[in-house]
Motif scaffolding. Structure first.
Motif, PDB file in Angstrom:
ATOM      1  N   MET A  34       0.813  -1.215   0.000  1.00 36.45           N
ATOM      2  CA  MET A  34       0.000   0.000   0.000  1.00 36.45           C
ATOM      3  C   MET A  34       0.852   1.273   0.000  1.00 36.45           C
ATOM      4  N   LEU A  36       2.532   2.567   2.297  1.00 37.12           N
ATOM      5  CA  LEU A  36       2.307   3.353   3.511  1.00 37.12           C
ATOM      6  C   LEU A  36       3.599   3.448   4.317  1.00 37.12           C
ATOM      7  N   HIS A  46       9.868   7.699   4.954  1.00 38.70           N
ATOM      8  CA  HIS A  46       8.676   8.555   5.061  1.00 38.70           C
ATOM      9  C   HIS A  46       8.862   9.635   6.123  1.00 38.70           C
ATOM     10  N   ASN A  51       5.030  14.356   4.927  1.00 39.25           N
ATOM     11  CA  ASN A  51       3.701  13.825   4.573  1.00 39.25           C
ATOM     12  C   ASN A  51       3.374  13.827   3.091  1.00 39.25           C
ATOM     13  N   ALA A  54       3.714  10.405   1.378  1.00 39.63           N
ATOM     14  CA  ALA A  54       2.597   9.470   1.554  1.00 39.63           C
ATOM     15  C   ALA A  54       1.420   9.862   0.665  1.00 39.63           C
ATOM     16  N   GLU A  55       1.244  11.146   0.483  1.00 42.80           N
ATOM     17  CA  GLU A  55       0.144  11.637  -0.359  1.00 42.80           C
ATOM     18  C   GLU A  55       0.366  11.233  -1.826  1.00 42.80           C
ATOM     19  N   CYS A  57       2.197   8.741  -2.817  1.00 42.50           N
ATOM     20  CA  CYS A  57       2.158   7.265  -2.832  1.00 42.50           C
ATOM     21  C   CYS A  57       0.725   6.734  -2.890  1.00 42.50           C
ATOM     22  N   ARG A  58      -0.189   7.412  -2.214  1.00 45.12           N
ATOM     23  CA  ARG A  58      -1.575   6.989  -2.150  1.00 45.12           C
ATOM     24  C   ARG A  58      -2.163   6.763  -3.545  1.00 45.12           C
ATOM     25  N   HIS A  59      -1.744   7.587  -4.498  1.00 40.86           N
ATOM     26  CA  HIS A  59      -2.285   7.480  -5.853  1.00 40.86           C
ATOM     27  C   HIS A  59      -1.643   6.351  -6.658  1.00 40.86           C
TER      28      HIS A  59
END
Ligand code: AR6
Length: 178
Positions: A34, A36, A46, A51, A54-55, A57-59
Motif C-alpha cells: 500500500m 504506507l 517517510h 507527509n 505518503a500523499e 504514494c496513495r495514488h
C-alpha cells in the motif's frame, strides 16, 4: 566502504541509513503493497521525506511483489524515491525471481528517468524475513546481469547496509560475483 568498477559503472557497499545519503539522486524504499509509512526502511524514508510523500504514494498503490514505482523525494536530500515491494520469505513465490525483479525494475526506472546514482537497502531482509546471504547474492547477481544485458543509465549503484554484519556479507558477495 567497498567498491568496484565494472563496465564504467561503480558498484559500492556502504554502511548507513538509507534516508541519509545526500550524494545519491535516487534511493529505494523497501515498501509495503500500500506504499504506507511502515517500520524499518519505509519508516525512515517517510519520516525524513514528510507527509507529501505518503500523499503521492496513495495514488500509486497498491503495487505487486517485484514491481517498482517512482516518486519525488520531497524533504529527503534525494530527488527521487523508487518504491519496490520485495517478497515475504516463505510466502511469495518464486521468491528469488521476485526479489531479482525489484532490483531489475528499479534500475529500469533509473534508465527511463536518466538517474545517475541509486542507493538500495537490502530489500526483504528485515520484516519480510529473507536470509541476508541469499538476498545479497540475488541483489548483486541481478545488478551485474542487468548491466551485462542492457545499456543502463545509472553509473553509480550503492547498496546501503544498516549493520556491520550485513555489510560484511555484501562485501564478500560483491568480491565473489564481480
Ligand atoms: N537504512 C538502511 N537500512 C535499513 C534501515 C535504514 N534506515 N532500517 C532498516 N534497514 P525492512 P523488508 C535494513 O524491514 O524486509 C516495512 O514495515 C534492515 O536491517 O525495512 O523489505 C514495510 O512497510 C534490513 O536489513 O524491509 C514493509 O511492510 C533491510 O533494511 C516491510 O517492512 C530491510 O528491512 C518490508 O520489509
Amino acid at each position: 566502504m567497498a567498491s568496484i568498477e565494472y563496465k564504467s559503472k561503480k558498484i559500492e557497499t556502504r554502511r548507513g541509513d538509507i534516508s541519509h545519503q545526500p550524494d545519491l539522486e535516487a534511493i529505494v524504499n523497501a515498501a509495503n503493497a500500500m506504499l504506507l509509512p511502515g517500520s524499518g526502511v519505509a519508516g525512515a524514508i517517510h519520516s525524513a521525506a514528510g507527509n507529501q510523500l505518503a500523499e503521492e504514494c496513495r495514488h500509486l498503490a497498491p503495487i505487486s511483489p517485484g514491481q517498482a514505482v517512482i516518486t519525488s523525494g520531497y524533504n529527503l536530500p534525494n530527488r527521487y524515491v523508487i518504491h519496490t515491494l520485495g517478497p515475504v520469505f516463505g510466502r511469495d513465490k518464486p521468491e528469488a525471481e521476485i526479489l531479482a525483479n525489484c532490483y531489475k525494475n528499479s534500475l529500469t526506472l533509473c534508465t527511463q528517468k536518466k538517474i545517475r546514482s541509486i542507493g538500495f537497502p537490502a530489500i526483504s531482509t528485515g520484516v519480510f524475513g529473507y536470509p541476508v546471504e541469499e538476498a545479497a547474492q540475488i541483489a548483486i547477481r541481478t545488478i551485474k546481469e542487468t548491466i551485462d544485458s542492457n545499456p543502463i543509465y545509472p553509473e553509480h549503484i550503492v547498496i546501503v547496509l544498516f549493520t556491520a554484519k550485513d555489510k560484511e556479507i555484501h562485501d564478500l558477495v560483491l568480491k565473489k560475483i564481480f
